[in-house]
Design a protein around this motif. Structure first.
Motif, PDB file in Angstrom:
ATOM      1  N   ILE A 104       0.835  -1.192   0.000  1.00  0.00           N
ATOM      2  CA  ILE A 104       0.000   0.000   0.000  1.00  0.00           C
ATOM      3  C   ILE A 104       0.872   1.246   0.000  1.00  0.00           C
ATOM      4  O   ILE A 104       1.801   1.368   0.794  1.00  0.00           O
ATOM      5  CB  ILE A 104      -0.934   0.004   1.225  1.00  0.00           C
ATOM      6  CG1 ILE A 104      -1.840  -1.227   1.171  1.00  0.00           C
ATOM      7  CG2 ILE A 104      -1.764   1.267   1.271  1.00  0.00           C
ATOM      8  CD1 ILE A 104      -2.586  -1.513   2.443  1.00  0.00           C
ATOM      9  N   SER A 105       0.543   2.186  -0.876  1.00  0.00           N
ATOM     10  CA  SER A 105       1.216   3.475  -0.919  1.00  0.00           C
ATOM     11  C   SER A 105       0.433   4.451  -0.048  1.00  0.00           C
ATOM     12  O   SER A 105      -0.763   4.652  -0.254  1.00  0.00           O
ATOM     13  CB  SER A 105       1.279   3.983  -2.357  1.00  0.00           C
ATOM     14  OG  SER A 105       1.706   5.318  -2.372  1.00  0.00           O
ATOM     15  N   ASP A 106       1.128   5.059   0.932  1.00  0.00           N
ATOM     16  CA  ASP A 106       0.469   6.017   1.822  1.00  0.00           C
ATOM     17  C   ASP A 106       0.137   7.313   1.087  1.00  0.00           C
ATOM     18  O   ASP A 106      -0.911   7.912   1.307  1.00  0.00           O
ATOM     19  CB  ASP A 106       1.366   6.325   3.028  1.00  0.00           C
ATOM     20  CG  ASP A 106       1.625   5.082   3.870  1.00  0.00           C
ATOM     21  OD1 ASP A 106       0.729   4.224   3.938  1.00  0.00           O
ATOM     22  OD2 ASP A 106       2.732   4.976   4.439  1.00  0.00           O
ATOM     23  N   THR A 151      13.299  -5.252   3.413  1.00  0.00           N
ATOM     24  CA  THR A 151      13.856  -3.916   3.222  1.00  0.00           C
ATOM     25  C   THR A 151      12.753  -2.864   3.148  1.00  0.00           C
ATOM     26  O   THR A 151      12.901  -1.770   3.686  1.00  0.00           O
ATOM     27  CB  THR A 151      14.712  -3.867   1.941  1.00  0.00           C
ATOM     28  OG1 THR A 151      15.654  -4.942   1.984  1.00  0.00           O
ATOM     29  CG2 THR A 151      15.459  -2.562   1.829  1.00  0.00           C
ATOM     30  N   VAL A 152      11.638  -3.200   2.506  1.00  0.00           N
ATOM     31  CA  VAL A 152      10.487  -2.286   2.445  1.00  0.00           C
ATOM     32  C   VAL A 152      10.000  -1.983   3.863  1.00  0.00           C
ATOM     33  O   VAL A 152       9.756  -0.824   4.215  1.00  0.00           O
ATOM     34  CB  VAL A 152       9.352  -2.882   1.585  1.00  0.00           C
ATOM     35  CG1 VAL A 152       8.071  -2.081   1.747  1.00  0.00           C
ATOM     36  CG2 VAL A 152       9.757  -2.922   0.120  1.00  0.00           C
ATOM     37  N   LYS A 172       6.786   3.030 -12.697  1.00  0.00           N
ATOM     38  CA  LYS A 172       5.574   3.820 -12.919  1.00  0.00           C
ATOM     39  C   LYS A 172       4.970   4.268 -11.583  1.00  0.00           C
ATOM     40  O   LYS A 172       4.559   5.423 -11.431  1.00  0.00           O
ATOM     41  CB  LYS A 172       4.560   2.985 -13.708  1.00  0.00           C
ATOM     42  CG  LYS A 172       3.316   3.732 -14.109  1.00  0.00           C
ATOM     43  CD  LYS A 172       2.403   2.840 -14.915  1.00  0.00           C
ATOM     44  CE  LYS A 172       1.092   3.549 -15.182  1.00  0.00           C
ATOM     45  NZ  LYS A 172       0.091   2.661 -15.763  1.00  0.00           N
ATOM     46  N   ILE A 173       4.965   3.368 -10.597  1.00  0.00           N
ATOM     47  CA  ILE A 173       4.456   3.697  -9.259  1.00  0.00           C
ATOM     48  C   ILE A 173       5.328   4.781  -8.629  1.00  0.00           C
ATOM     49  O   ILE A 173       4.822   5.734  -8.030  1.00  0.00           O
ATOM     50  CB  ILE A 173       4.414   2.433  -8.369  1.00  0.00           C
ATOM     51  CG1 ILE A 173       3.431   1.411  -8.932  1.00  0.00           C
ATOM     52  CG2 ILE A 173       4.050   2.789  -6.938  1.00  0.00           C
ATOM     53  CD1 ILE A 173       3.550   0.033  -8.312  1.00  0.00           C
ATOM     54  N   LYS A 174       6.650   4.657  -8.791  1.00  0.00           N
ATOM     55  CA  LYS A 174       7.579   5.640  -8.227  1.00  0.00           C
ATOM     56  C   LYS A 174       7.321   7.029  -8.811  1.00  0.00           C
ATOM     57  O   LYS A 174       7.290   8.026  -8.078  1.00  0.00           O
ATOM     58  CB  LYS A 174       9.022   5.212  -8.499  1.00  0.00           C
ATOM     59  CG  LYS A 174      10.061   6.170  -7.948  1.00  0.00           C
ATOM     60  CD  LYS A 174      11.477   5.677  -8.207  1.00  0.00           C
ATOM     61  CE  LYS A 174      12.494   6.649  -7.653  1.00  0.00           C
ATOM     62  NZ  LYS A 174      13.859   6.163  -7.816  1.00  0.00           N
ATOM     63  N   GLN A 189      -3.408   3.890  -2.293  1.00  0.00           N
ATOM     64  CA  GLN A 189      -3.743   2.855  -3.262  1.00  0.00           C
ATOM     65  C   GLN A 189      -2.886   1.629  -2.993  1.00  0.00           C
ATOM     66  O   GLN A 189      -1.772   1.742  -2.482  1.00  0.00           O
ATOM     67  CB  GLN A 189      -3.448   3.422  -4.654  1.00  0.00           C
ATOM     68  CG  GLN A 189      -4.107   2.748  -5.797  1.00  0.00           C
ATOM     69  CD  GLN A 189      -3.818   3.484  -7.098  1.00  0.00           C
ATOM     70  OE1 GLN A 189      -3.283   4.591  -7.107  1.00  0.00           O
ATOM     71  NE2 GLN A 189      -4.134   2.856  -8.215  1.00  0.00           N
ATOM     72  N   SER A 190      -3.402   0.446  -3.327  1.00  0.00           N
ATOM     73  CA  SER A 190      -2.617  -0.780  -3.146  1.00  0.00           C
ATOM     74  C   SER A 190      -2.152  -1.286  -4.511  1.00  0.00           C
ATOM     75  O   SER A 190      -2.819  -1.094  -5.524  1.00  0.00           O
ATOM     76  CB  SER A 190      -3.434  -1.844  -2.429  1.00  0.00           C
ATOM     77  OG  SER A 190      -4.568  -2.185  -3.180  1.00  0.00           O
TER      78      SER A 190
END
Length: 95
Positions: free
Chosen positions: A39-41, A58-59, A83-85, A45-46
């Protein structure tokens, strides 16, 4: 499906099976890949990714997907992770 981690770029390695009689035959060492939902804070979105266990630790250590991608090198990331980055950087710049 490719046996490569989407976050760390870790892939199969090659080596030898060595028998008791010291016979050597080729073998592959595969990364320990898991299908996970991260999940991105920032985006709220997941995302489903195929990630190695080492990258998953590491995450968690870096404090989540957003922090991991901020520090990650672009050449190690898959196209999906890149793309997410970019989306995360865009959202942080707008806020």
């Amino acid at each position: 499906m490719s046996r490569v981690c989407e976050l760390s770029g870790k892939g199969p390695m090659v080596g030898n099976n060595i028998s008791h009689a010291n016979n050597k035959t080729k073998r592959r060492f595969l990364p320990n890949l898991n299908d996970v939902t991260l999940i991105s804070d920032v985006l709220g979105q997941s995302f489903k990714l195929r990630v190695s266990s080492a990258a998953l630790r590491t995450v968690d250590h870096r404090g989540g997907l957003d922090a991991f991608l901020a520090k990650a090198k672009d050449d190690e990331l898959s196209a999906k992770a890149l793309k997410i980055k970019k989306e995360i950087e865009k959202a942080q710049a707008a806020a």
